[in-house]
Design an enzyme around this catalytic site. Structure first.
Site, mmCIF file in Angstrom:
data_model
loop_
_atom_site.group_PDB
_atom_site.id
_atom_site.type_symbol
_atom_site.label_atom_id
_atom_site.label_comp_id
_atom_site.label_asym_id
_atom_site.label_seq_id
_atom_site.Cartn_x
_atom_site.Cartn_y
_atom_site.Cartn_z
ATOM 1 N N GLU A 153 2.200 -6.930 4.797
ATOM 2 C CA GLU A 153 2.025 -5.979 3.692
ATOM 3 C C GLU A 153 3.353 -5.720 2.983
ATOM 4 O O GLU A 153 4.348 -5.378 3.621
ATOM 5 C CB GLU A 153 1.474 -4.648 4.218
ATOM 6 C CG GLU A 153 0.076 -4.780 4.770
ATOM 7 C CD GLU A 153 -0.581 -3.429 5.045
ATOM 8 O OE1 GLU A 153 0.028 -2.380 4.769
ATOM 9 O OE2 GLU A 153 -1.714 -3.457 5.557
ATOM 10 N N ARG B 296 2.202 13.865 8.403
ATOM 11 C CA ARG B 296 1.000 13.175 8.877
ATOM 12 C C ARG B 296 1.196 12.587 10.268
ATOM 13 O O ARG B 296 0.237 12.388 11.002
ATOM 14 C CB ARG B 296 0.684 11.985 7.956
ATOM 15 C CG ARG B 296 0.068 12.310 6.649
ATOM 16 C CD ARG B 296 0.203 11.106 5.731
ATOM 17 N NE ARG B 296 -0.532 9.947 6.211
ATOM 18 C CZ ARG B 296 -1.609 9.464 5.640
ATOM 19 N NH1 ARG B 296 -2.076 10.050 4.573
ATOM 20 N NH2 ARG B 296 -2.218 8.404 6.103
ATOM 21 N N ARG C 109 4.633 -4.073 7.447
ATOM 22 C CA ARG C 109 3.958 -4.266 8.734
ATOM 23 C C ARG C 109 3.129 -5.537 8.715
ATOM 24 O O ARG C 109 2.861 -6.102 7.644
ATOM 25 C CB ARG C 109 3.071 -3.060 9.070
ATOM 26 C CG ARG C 109 2.032 -2.737 8.024
ATOM 27 C CD ARG C 109 1.314 -1.420 8.359
ATOM 28 N NE ARG C 109 0.339 -1.105 7.310
ATOM 29 C CZ ARG C 109 -0.305 0.050 7.216
ATOM 30 N NH1 ARG C 109 -0.082 1.010 8.099
ATOM 31 N NH2 ARG C 109 -1.174 0.247 6.251
ATOM 32 N N ASP D 160 -8.740 10.041 3.125
ATOM 33 C CA ASP D 160 -9.241 9.131 4.148
ATOM 34 C C ASP D 160 -10.753 9.020 3.984
ATOM 35 O O ASP D 160 -11.381 9.856 3.323
ATOM 36 C CB ASP D 160 -8.906 9.681 5.545
ATOM 37 C CG ASP D 160 -7.512 9.276 5.994
ATOM 38 O OD1 ASP D 160 -7.059 8.185 5.616
ATOM 39 O OD2 ASP D 160 -6.876 10.061 6.726
HETATM 40 P P1 FAD Z 1 -12.954 3.572 -3.624
HETATM 41 O O1 FAD Z 1 -13.264 2.984 -2.303
HETATM 42 O O2 FAD Z 1 -11.661 3.210 -4.272
HETATM 43 O O3 FAD Z 1 -14.154 3.178 -4.618
HETATM 44 C C1 FAD Z 1 -14.103 3.357 -5.996
HETATM 45 C C2 FAD Z 1 -14.924 2.255 -6.647
HETATM 46 O O4 FAD Z 1 -15.031 2.531 -8.056
HETATM 47 C C3 FAD Z 1 -14.290 0.884 -6.528
HETATM 48 O O5 FAD Z 1 -15.182 -0.003 -5.881
HETATM 49 C C4 FAD Z 1 -14.034 0.465 -7.972
HETATM 50 O O6 FAD Z 1 -14.253 -0.923 -8.211
HETATM 51 C C5 FAD Z 1 -15.057 1.293 -8.731
HETATM 52 N N1 FAD Z 1 -14.712 1.508 -10.140
HETATM 53 C C6 FAD Z 1 -13.549 2.011 -10.637
HETATM 54 N N2 FAD Z 1 -13.587 2.031 -11.985
HETATM 55 C C7 FAD Z 1 -14.809 1.558 -12.349
HETATM 56 C C8 FAD Z 1 -15.449 1.323 -13.594
HETATM 57 N N3 FAD Z 1 -14.822 1.565 -14.769
HETATM 58 N N4 FAD Z 1 -16.699 0.827 -13.614
HETATM 59 C C9 FAD Z 1 -17.331 0.529 -12.447
HETATM 60 N N5 FAD Z 1 -16.773 0.720 -11.236
HETATM 61 C C10 FAD Z 1 -15.527 1.226 -11.179
HETATM 62 N N6 FAD Z 1 -9.116 5.704 5.092
HETATM 63 C C11 FAD Z 1 -9.295 5.943 6.407
HETATM 64 O O7 FAD Z 1 -10.084 6.834 6.765
HETATM 65 N N7 FAD Z 1 -8.638 5.205 7.362
HETATM 66 C C12 FAD Z 1 -7.783 4.196 7.035
HETATM 67 O O8 FAD Z 1 -7.207 3.549 7.924
HETATM 68 C C13 FAD Z 1 -7.567 3.925 5.640
HETATM 69 N N8 FAD Z 1 -6.717 2.949 5.281
HETATM 70 C C14 FAD Z 1 -6.517 2.719 3.947
HETATM 71 C C15 FAD Z 1 -5.636 1.696 3.580
HETATM 72 C C16 FAD Z 1 -5.424 1.432 2.235
HETATM 73 C C17 FAD Z 1 -4.458 0.329 1.834
HETATM 74 C C18 FAD Z 1 -6.094 2.205 1.242
HETATM 75 C C19 FAD Z 1 -5.861 1.958 -0.221
HETATM 76 C C20 FAD Z 1 -6.967 3.209 1.608
HETATM 77 C C21 FAD Z 1 -7.190 3.476 2.959
HETATM 78 N N9 FAD Z 1 -8.084 4.460 3.355
HETATM 79 C C22 FAD Z 1 -8.274 4.712 4.691
HETATM 80 C C23 FAD Z 1 -8.791 5.304 2.350
HETATM 81 C C24 FAD Z 1 -10.179 4.763 1.981
HETATM 82 O O9 FAD Z 1 -10.056 3.501 1.367
HETATM 83 C C25 FAD Z 1 -10.793 5.787 1.013
HETATM 84 O O10 FAD Z 1 -11.000 7.008 1.674
HETATM 85 C C26 FAD Z 1 -12.126 5.373 0.458
HETATM 86 O O11 FAD Z 1 -12.072 4.076 -0.063
HETATM 87 C C27 FAD Z 1 -12.471 6.358 -0.652
HETATM 88 O O12 FAD Z 1 -13.632 5.983 -1.262
HETATM 89 P P2 FAD Z 1 -13.864 6.243 -2.808
HETATM 90 O O13 FAD Z 1 -15.313 6.017 -3.013
HETATM 91 O O14 FAD Z 1 -13.280 7.530 -3.238
HETATM 92 O O15 FAD Z 1 -12.967 5.150 -3.585
HETATM 93 N N1 UDP Z 2 6.363 6.160 8.575
HETATM 94 C C1 UDP Z 2 7.606 5.694 8.941
HETATM 95 N N2 UDP Z 2 7.713 4.799 9.984
HETATM 96 C C2 UDP Z 2 6.628 4.333 10.647
HETATM 97 C C3 UDP Z 2 5.349 4.800 10.274
HETATM 98 C C4 UDP Z 2 5.257 5.715 9.226
HETATM 99 O O1 UDP Z 2 8.606 6.062 8.349
HETATM 100 O O2 UDP Z 2 6.801 3.498 11.567
HETATM 101 C C5 UDP Z 2 6.289 7.152 7.464
HETATM 102 C C6 UDP Z 2 6.158 6.480 6.093
HETATM 103 O O3 UDP Z 2 6.846 7.278 5.154
HETATM 104 C C7 UDP Z 2 4.661 6.528 5.836
HETATM 105 C C8 UDP Z 2 4.285 7.865 6.484
HETATM 106 O O4 UDP Z 2 5.152 7.969 7.616
HETATM 107 O O5 UDP Z 2 4.371 6.516 4.456
HETATM 108 C C9 UDP Z 2 2.816 7.954 6.885
HETATM 109 O O6 UDP Z 2 2.529 6.938 7.811
HETATM 110 P P1 UDP Z 2 1.084 6.258 7.922
HETATM 111 O O7 UDP Z 2 1.106 5.238 9.002
HETATM 112 O O8 UDP Z 2 0.075 7.340 7.966
HETATM 113 O O9 UDP Z 2 1.053 5.487 6.538
HETATM 114 P P2 UDP Z 2 -0.116 4.785 5.728
HETATM 115 O O10 UDP Z 2 -1.341 4.703 6.568
HETATM 116 O O11 UDP Z 2 -0.247 5.678 4.562
HETATM 117 O O12 UDP Z 2 0.458 3.452 5.414
#
Ligand code: FAD
Ligand code: UDP
Length: 395
Positions: free
Chosen positions: A312, A175, A289, A362
């Site tokens: 985090e 990635r 981070r 994403d």
């Molecule tokens: P979700 O957003 O998880 O929504 C699912 C929903 O279903 C939730 O609100 C939950 O409460 C509900 N639900 C589950 N079970 C039930 C139930 N039984 N009854 C009623 N409701 C329920 N994407 C990016 O493009 N860029 C980023 O920088 C990025 N950073 C991220 C960082 C983190 C820590 C995480 C976890 C994800 C990140 N993502 C990022 C991904 C992004 O969050 C997902 O692409 C997006 O949320 C997907 O949407 P979804 O609808 O599939 O799921």
């Molecule tokens: N990673 C790493 N060092 C860094 C940044 C990323 O080793 O400084 C590795 C790590 O294994 C991570 C992966 O690269 O899970 C993907 O990085 P990204 O920043 O996309 O992670 P995420 O958004 O999933 O936290």
């Protein structure tokens, strides 16, 4: 109202389906979410003391190269010109990430040209030349050589995954770009930015249609309301975006996830770290981070007395934790195949989104995949009576 379509989950996947069904087909849609707010993991809100927008479930950066998704999301929000950049701390020094010519020259105390840097890395990666590494450790060394791998990847990955990089799939590291120039954009996509008025304003706009009713604090598996699983399945078509193993009562075993603990702190300084994300690449610091959300919106006039930061900490999720990243061990993949079979046999229920397909998606991928499900399954069903076939959880 009596719904034509029930959607479980108000994240980007569920809301894209809801919006399309209401706007394009005039359907009455009920969206359930067990949380107290809309938007799934993309939800954001103002931190109380500072007024700074905080992404409640971790930093969310929007980026895509998909023209259709870009056109679609621009119906609901404009985007700022924010370009994501990340810095990393190693042995008390700050480096530019992802690994680029600035990182390489600083690390080796050198003034290498792109060609010289490439030659050096090739030499350092020589121990694995000509092999096809399958694990993250070997893939990392092959990509950037052992010294850079050990400085920037090995410990960070260990903290992030609590797993020896030799036991992780090579794909995780693919990635991240490695660049032999000074370009330190984190993403390669054509379009990038943050929603000008925040994620929640964008998400609320998607749910604005009068045919869409969102019911918060409502769990699909709770029998006390009229749209529970037992009352709806078989009577009204359902799009389910919750965890697929939960839907089938974990009949084939639990799928494993990683979660993150966020430690939030308000500080009495206007600027803590000068940028939005700093990675801590060594293992003497237990967090991976620090995010400082004010830097996501330099164009906003936030107060300058205080700032908010989030550290985090990554760990394996237990029941009751928020499932964030699919771990995807071989046992998980075996279980997933069984859940896909069960899902395919579930009449008039479609499984989608990150939790419903057990895939790291994403935001642009969740939205793109929902648009395809709408075109290929939902529209044909409501317009010409085609069967809703799940086709498994791999929507
Ligand atoms: P979700 O957003 O998880 O929504 C699912 C929903 O279903 C939730 O609100 C939950 O409460 C509900 N639900 C589950 N079970 C039930 C139930 N039984 N009854 C009623 N409701 C329920 N994407 C990016 O493009 N860029 C980023 O920088 C990025 N950073 C991220 C960082 C983190 C820590 C995480 C976890 C994800 C990140 N993502 C990022 C991904 C992004 O969050 C997902 O692409 C997006 O949320 C997907 O949407 P979804 O609808 O599939 O799921
Ligand atoms: N990673 C790493 N060092 C860094 C940044 C990323 O080793 O400084 C590795 C790590 O294994 C991570 C992966 O690269 O899970 C993907 O990085 P990204 O920043 O996309 O992670 P995420 O958004 O999933 O936290």
């Amino acid at each position: 109202m009596t719904a034509d379509l029930v959607i479980v989950g108000s994240g980007f996947f569920g809301l894209t389906i809801a919006e399309q069904a209401a706007t394009e087909l005039g359907l009455k849609v009920v969206v359930l979410d067990r949380r107290h707010h809309i938007g799934g993991n993309a939800y954001s809100e103002k931190e109380e003391q500072t007024g700074i927008e905080v992404h409640r479930y971790g930093a969310h950066l929007f980026h895509t190269s998909n023209e259709r998704v870009w056109e679609y999301v621009n119906r609901f929000t404009t985007f700022t010109n924010y370009v994501h950049k990340v810095y990393g701390v190693h042995k008390g020094e700050v480096y530019s990430l992802p690994i680029n010519l600035a990182t390489i020259n600083q690390f080796f105390r050198a003034n290498l040209t792109p060609g010289q840097a490439k030659d050096l890395i090739q030499e350092q990666a020589g121990e694995l030349a000509g092999t096809d590494p399958q694990n993250l450790n070997d893939k990392g060394i092959q990509l950037i050589g052992r010294p850079l791998y050990e400085a920037f990847i090995k410990h960070y990955t260990g903290k992030q995954w609590q797993t020896d990089p030799k036991d992780l799939p090579a794909g995780i590291i693919s990635r991240l770009p490695v660049r032999y120039n000074y370009d330190n954009r984190y993403f390669n996509d054509k379009y990038e930015g943050l929603p000008t008025n925040g994620y929640t304003a964008w998400i609320e706009k998607m749910a604005e249609h009068p045919n869409i009713e969102v019911r918060l604090n409502t769990d699909f598996f709770d029998e006390s309301h009229e749209y529970s699983k037992n009352k709806v399945v078989g009577n009204i078509p359902v799009v389910y975006t919750g965890p697929v193993d939960r839907y089938f009562e974990y009949a084939e075993g639990d799928l494993s996830w990683r979660t993150i603990d966020f430690e939030e702190e308000v500080l009495e300084v206007g600027d803590f770290q000068g940028t939005s994300v700093v990675n801590y690449n060594d293992d003497d610091v237990s967090y991976t981070r620090i995010i400082e959300p004010r830097h996501f919106h330099p164009e906003r006039e936030y107060q300058t007395e205080k700032t908010v930061i989030m550290r985090e900490f990554s760990r394996f999720a237990e029941k009751g934790d928020e499932p964030y990243y699919p771990v995807n061990t071989s046992a998980d993949r075996d279980r997933l195949l069984k859940y896909r079979d069960l899902a395919a046999a579930e009449k008039d229920v479609l499984f989608g989104g990150r939790l419903g397909t057990y895939k790291y998606l994403d935001m642009h991928m969740a939205i793109g995949s929902a648009l395809s499900m709408f075109d290929n399954k939902i529209r044909p069903h409501f317009e010409s009576g085609a069967d809703i076939e799940s086709g498994g959880v791999d929507a």
